[in-house]
Design an enzyme around this catalytic site. Structure first.
Site, PDB file in Angstrom:
ATOM      1  CE  LYS A   1      32.326  30.520  -9.411  1.00 35.02           C
ATOM      2  NZ  LYS A   1      31.169  31.112 -10.118  1.00 35.02           N
TER       3      LYS A   1
ATOM      4  CG  ASP B   1      29.291  37.337 -15.059  1.00 32.40           C
ATOM      5  OD1 ASP B   1      29.676  36.513 -14.188  1.00 32.40           O
ATOM      6  OD2 ASP B   1      28.679  38.381 -14.770  1.00 32.40           O
TER       7      ASP B   1
ATOM      8  NE  ARG C   1      27.799  38.562   1.819  1.00 24.73           N
ATOM      9  CZ  ARG C   1      27.070  37.755   2.589  1.00 24.73           C
ATOM     10  NH1 ARG C   1      27.161  37.823   3.894  1.00 24.73           N
ATOM     11  NH2 ARG C   1      26.250  36.869   2.042  1.00 24.73           N
TER      12      ARG C   1
ATOM     13  CB  SER D   1      26.543  30.953  -7.392  1.00 27.72           C
ATOM     14  OG  SER D   1      26.533  32.267  -6.900  1.00 27.72           O
ATOM     15  CB  ALA D   2      31.036  33.137  -4.920  1.00 30.23           C
ATOM     16  CB  SER D   3      25.586  34.226  -4.357  1.00 27.93           C
ATOM     17  OG  SER D   3      24.534  34.759  -3.579  1.00 27.93           O
ATOM     18  CE  LYS D   4      29.177  32.538   3.042  1.00 27.27           C
ATOM     19  NZ  LYS D   4      29.699  32.918   4.380  1.00 27.27           N
ATOM     20  CG  ASN D   5      22.026  36.159  -0.392  1.00 34.11           C
ATOM     21  OD1 ASN D   5      21.461  35.999   0.682  1.00 34.11           O
ATOM     22  ND2 ASN D   5      22.999  37.044  -0.549  1.00 34.11           N
TER      23      ASN D   5
ATOM     24  CB  THR E   1      21.513  38.985  -9.017  1.00 31.76           C
ATOM     25  OG1 THR E   1      22.481  38.034  -9.468  1.00 31.76           O
ATOM     26  CG2 THR E   1      20.163  38.306  -8.894  1.00 31.76           C
TER      27      THR E   1
ATOM     28  CG  ASP F   1      25.019  36.750  -8.541  1.00 30.25           C
ATOM     29  OD1 ASP F   1      23.858  36.308  -8.489  1.00 30.25           O
ATOM     30  OD2 ASP F   1      25.716  36.952  -7.535  1.00 30.25           O
TER      31      ASP F   1
END
Length: 221
Positions: free
Chosen positions: A150, A175, A54, A119-123, A22, A16
């Site tokens: 993170k 970022d 999240r 990425s920390a995103s589960k998506n 995103t 992201d």
């Protein structure tokens, strides 16, 4: 195949705000939750949410809460936010890939340098598949693979292990302040994309992904 830069064997990308745009969808989803719950939310608070999970993001949002929430209510809020976010993702197209990223990935491949998404995103898988860019990365580590977000360096450790590359030969592109801190804790060099006052711990800070190139990495390796 070309020869890689001396010392550099792998580049680990956050997703992201680094590979795809995103971040705006996360902001819109969190802003909607904040408005519905009458919680103050602005760009500065949003900056703190970058790169973290999240639930950790929700905990930051809750610092400005106007009432108390049970654990179940917090879980429901997190699920609602994700529902909004996933709905926004359905609008994604190739134009959401940030400028300069595809050219940089091509340079890395030509030089035989391995790549990963961290990425920390589960998506993460949903996003990569929607944009048809999964094949561009040698491995993908997402929020489904890690127990700690993170600035814990776990996501980078897993990626390096999968790639078979020692930490000192990995470069992280991030970022978020949390991501840059995680890279440092992992023993990896980093490039920050964004504001220098927030990403000063990075080895180099650039304003835009358009500046990503092998010449930039030579300053660090």
């Amino acid at each position: 195949m070309g020869e890689g830069l001396s010392g550099l064997r792998a580049v680990l990308f956050d997703l992201d705000g680094v590979v795809v745009d995103t971040a705006k969808y996360h902001y819109q989803a969190w802003k909607r939750i904040a408005e519905e719950e009458n919680i103050y939310f602005d760009e500065e608070i949003n900056e703190r949410l970058k790169g973290v999970s999240r639930m950790d993001s929700l905990n930051i949002l809750m610092e400005r809460r106007t009432r108390e929430y049970t654990e179940k209510q917090l879980e429901q809020l997190a699920d609602r936010k994700n529902g909004y976010y996933v709905a926004f993702l359905n609008q994604m197209a190739a134009g959401d890939i940030l400028p300069g990223v595809m050219a940089f990935l091509s340079e890395l491949k030509h030089c035989g340098i391995k790549t990963a998404i961290c990425s920390a995103s589960k998506n993460t898988d949903t996003i990569l598949e929607r944009l048809n860019i999964s094949p561009l990365f040698d491995t993908v580590v997402s929020g489904l693979d890690v127990a700690r977000s993170k600035p814990d360096p776990q996501v980078f450790h897993i990626a390096a292990q999968r790639l078979g590359v020692p930490a000192e030969q990995c470069l992280v592109i991030e970022d978020s302040a949390a991501g840059i801190e995680a890279a440092a804790l992992a023993g990896m060099k980093s490039i920050g994309i964004g504001r220098k006052d927030r990403l000063g711990q990075a080895g180099s800070v650039i304003a835009s992904t358009e500046e990503l190139c092998l010449a930039l990495t030579r300053r660090l390796f």
